[in-house]
Enzyme design. Structure first.
Site, PDB file in Angstrom:
ATOM      1  N   TYR A   1       0.815  -1.215   0.000  1.00  0.00           N
ATOM      2  CA  TYR A   1       0.000   0.000   0.000  1.00  0.00           C
ATOM      3  C   TYR A   1       0.856   1.275   0.000  1.00  0.00           C
ATOM      4  O   TYR A   1       0.597   2.220  -0.755  1.00  0.00           O
ATOM      5  CB  TYR A   1      -0.918  -0.031   1.221  1.00  0.00           C
ATOM      6  CG  TYR A   1      -1.820   1.152   1.421  1.00  0.00           C
ATOM      7  CD1 TYR A   1      -3.029   1.258   0.739  1.00  0.00           C
ATOM      8  CD2 TYR A   1      -1.488   2.160   2.324  1.00  0.00           C
ATOM      9  CE1 TYR A   1      -3.881   2.333   0.948  1.00  0.00           C
ATOM     10  CE2 TYR A   1      -2.327   3.236   2.540  1.00  0.00           C
ATOM     11  CZ  TYR A   1      -3.518   3.321   1.847  1.00  0.00           C
ATOM     12  OH  TYR A   1      -4.353   4.386   2.063  1.00  0.00           O
TER      13      TYR A   1
ATOM     14  N   LYS B   1       0.851   4.242  -2.854  1.00  0.00           N
ATOM     15  CA  LYS B   1       0.423   5.613  -2.578  1.00  0.00           C
ATOM     16  C   LYS B   1       1.536   6.613  -2.883  1.00  0.00           C
ATOM     17  O   LYS B   1       1.277   7.716  -3.371  1.00  0.00           O
ATOM     18  CB  LYS B   1      -0.030   5.739  -1.118  1.00  0.00           C
ATOM     19  CG  LYS B   1      -1.379   5.094  -0.839  1.00  0.00           C
ATOM     20  CD  LYS B   1      -2.470   5.677  -1.713  1.00  0.00           C
ATOM     21  CE  LYS B   1      -3.854   5.246  -1.293  1.00  0.00           C
ATOM     22  NZ  LYS B   1      -4.901   5.734  -2.232  1.00  0.00           N
TER      23      LYS B   1
END
Length: 305
Positions: free
Chosen positions: A171, A175
């Protein structure tokens, strides 16, 4: 009085729940016609999700205009189709809000390749695919008009991507990549009048609830009053960034957490040391980093000039 986004057409991905849902409702509140995307199916059945349709129905029940889209943002054909959906329905596409995302948390030694690929595909690949399809449309529109066009992209980033977070080696880089994409597209699309910004929202959602003790997930439209950790905290910022008023702002990252709005700038120089025109010497760099770049404090190392 006309709304801030009257006559505009918006696509919001991952808008079936939480932050994306709040964004879609906020954009519609200000007059935008909204393509509400969330992975699911238009056909009822066991395991089928129709969350996008629910949100579209809420918008129309309030006097707005919306259609549901059930495509997977990480699928190229589906991403192209959802961008085209607003053009087919209402003749244009003005606003893209890339919000779709999932988590599959685990420490790196326990994370599977499949979970790494799944998370990065939805977040980074999905955002890129939607941006590319929108950019192709806007570039063609600008060429046809002999100048510029109206286009707004708001991408979703996270503190995990800016600072790192344990258990999110899928993640966090996804991002961070979205922020890099935002900065690059700011450069590439500036010439045709399109702005590209990022929002870093802080909220209790289905994705984040597990990290907050006793957290309760409540949709913004299902509660009364102000909640500083509600999924709608960042939505007014998104609506403003999507508006004509924000045409001067691009390549920025805005963090919305509770009552605070912060403009973030990562990886800016905080200290500098010079070699005096000579090659650096590895045997002396310890002194440079110990005295010139970092100043030793009792509490640890503090950056200082």
């Amino acid at each position: 009085m006309a709304g801030l986004l009257e006559g505009r057409v918006a696509l919001v991905t991952g808008a079936g729940h939480g932050i994306g849902r709040a964004h879609a409702l906020e954009l519609a509140k200000h007059g935008a016609r909204v393509v509400v995307n969330d992975l699911g199916s238009s056909v009822s059945g066991e395991g089928a999700s129709r969350d996008a349709e629910t949100v579209a129905d809420i918008i129309t029940s309030r006097g707005g205009t919306a259609v549901a889209d059930f495509g997977d943002v990480s699928d190229e054909a589906a991403a192209n189709a959802m961008v085209q959906r607003g053009i087919d329905e209402w003749g244009s596409l003005d606003i893209v809000v890339n919000n779709a995302g999932i988590v599959r948390d685990a420490a790196i030694w326990n994370m599977s390749t499949a979970d790494f690929d799944l998370v990065t595909n939805v977040h980074l690949r999905g955002t890129w695919l939607i941006c590319r399809a929108a950019a192709q449309h806007w570039r063609a529109t600008a060429k046809a008009s002999g100048g510029t066009t109206y286009g707004r992209v708001i991408n979703t980033v996270s503190g995990a991507g800016l600072l790192g977070n344990f258990g999110q080696s899928n993640y966090s880089p996804a991002k961070a990549g979205i922020m890099g994409l935002t900065l690059t597209l700011n450069v590439e699309l500036a010439g045709i009048g399109v702005t590209v910004n990022a929002i870093s929202p802080g909220a209790i959602t289905r994705l984040s609830a597990g990290t907050v003790k006793d957290a309760k997930v409540v949709e913004a439209d299902e509660r009364e009053g102000y909640d500083p950790l509600g999924p709608d905290v960042s939505s007014p910022v998104v609506a403003w960034l999507a508006s004509p008023e924000a045409g001067h702002l691009s390549g920025q990252c805005v963090k919305a957490m509770g009552e605070n709005l912060q403009v973030l700038q990562a990886w800016a120089p905080v200290a500098t040391a010079k070699s005096g025109g000579k090659p650096w010497d590895a045997t002396t760099l310890g002194k440079v980093f110990g005295t010139q770049i970092y100043k030793t404090r009792a509490a640890g190392l503090t950056i200082g000039g």
